[in-house]
Design a protein around this motif. Sequence first.
Motif, short mmCIF file in Angstrom:
data_model
loop_
_atom_site.label_atom_id
_atom_site.label_comp_id
_atom_site.label_asym_id
_atom_site.label_seq_id
_atom_site.Cartn_x
_atom_site.Cartn_y
_atom_site.Cartn_z
N GLY A 21 0.83 -1.21 0.00
CA GLY A 21 0.00 0.00 0.00
C GLY A 21 0.85 1.25 0.00
N TYR A 22 1.89 1.23 0.85
CA TYR A 22 2.79 2.39 0.90
C TYR A 22 3.51 2.57 -0.43
N LEU A 23 3.99 1.46 -1.01
CA LEU A 23 4.74 1.57 -2.28
C LEU A 23 3.84 2.06 -3.41
N PHE A 24 2.58 1.61 -3.42
CA PHE A 24 1.63 2.10 -4.42
C PHE A 24 1.45 3.61 -4.29
N TRP A 25 1.30 4.05 -3.03
CA TRP A 25 1.13 5.48 -2.79
C TRP A 25 2.39 6.23 -3.23
N LEU A 26 3.53 5.64 -2.95
CA LEU A 26 4.81 6.28 -3.29
C LEU A 26 4.96 6.48 -4.80
N ILE A 27 4.56 5.47 -5.55
CA ILE A 27 4.66 5.56 -7.01
C ILE A 27 3.84 6.75 -7.51
N ILE A 28 2.65 6.90 -6.96
CA ILE A 28 1.76 7.98 -7.40
C ILE A 28 2.25 9.32 -6.89
N GLN A 30 5.30 10.31 -5.64
CA GLN A 30 6.73 10.66 -5.74
C GLN A 30 6.99 11.96 -6.48
#
Lengths: 129, 273
Positions: A21-28, A30
């Motif tokens: 979830g955090y990585l998905f948010w990070l991709i968006i 960043q």
Amino acid sequence: MKTNLVKLNRPILKVSSLIFGYLFWLIIAQNQHISISKEIPLFYYGLSKNLKADNAPEHISAIISGKRIDLTNFNSSENSSHVDISNIEATGSYNIDVQKENIFLHNQFKLIDYWPSSLSIQIDQRSNT
Amino acid sequence: MEPFISKLLIFSWKDLVEVAFFVSAFYYFSTWLSKDKSKNLVLWFYGYSSLLILTHFTKLTNVNQFLIAAFPAAIMLFFMLHQRELQKNFVTFQNIKPKFKNLDWIDIILRAAVTAMDNNKQFLCLIEGKDSLKGFINTSLRADSELNESLIDVLIKSPLFSQEKIVWVSNGKLLAINAEWDLESKKVWVAEKSKLEEWKQNGILFSSKTDAIIFKAYPGKRCFDIIAKGKISECVTVNNGLSIINQYVRKNYSQIYKKEYENKSSKVKQANS
């Protein structure tokens, strides 16, 4: 049909959901442009050698806009403000204006707002020791 | 603490709310996917997500953009493949063509039903056809054994045998006893005011949606109620029951039965000559 099912219990699902979830948010997020408040160091220059500034503010606050990933690497040494006080020749209390032109930021950032725009500094004689 | 959070690119409480949204969405979707006991949907989903994240951070832009564009379609595919959704739409997998070791398995199962009646027990049997009912049935007593009279006699006479539950047979094999229907939407369709017994309602439903046959033997009446293709044949004698069930089963596997019959006939001819 036979399948080898991996048993995923709740703690594993929770931890992996947190990471994904955090990585998905990070991709968006960043490269998202955001504005945050930062402390920018304040330097005075041009003061006569026999004078010194006492209790002068060392930082100003500013709202800076930039990419999220760049704002994480905000470096005080590359972003600062400089105020010219060479016109001060005697001791006393002075009001100094901080202009937008006094604030120097890296190309990655944009200045949105800053405060205070006016500072009060005390100039005293430097002791000869 | 604040520098650490800043390193994670989180600068305000709003960012935390956004992260919490993604984490919750991921968690609830993974939990729902993990309820499918027949397929590893969670691992597939994690695999797809990992690939998407990896291609982003390794700057494989084209692959990453393709995966992002295909993400909604992938989610829809997971929805469609999920067992519960398949159950709701009665979509079944097809059984692989069976190899019958014993063509007389229908006789065996009907004799078992008679044995149950002789022991004053009801006998509720589900004969699966080409449509696999795995996913629609729950059981704690799996057998997965070739149908033979001795085995089924032992099971029927066992104190563990429940005459209210299903004996599940498929293509000459005894799959399980004491099985029950596992349907989320069961309560939706079972009519509250219907006079039909629940097993008959379930039987009509499944036999109309699949090629399954359900029959029940009543010890008092010494006859069968058979349900196939959504139709009930009530209080049928053993002989008539045998011919009805044979008729439906042989229709499903006509090629196999024809080939086996030809093999048997040629063996008999060789033996006679």
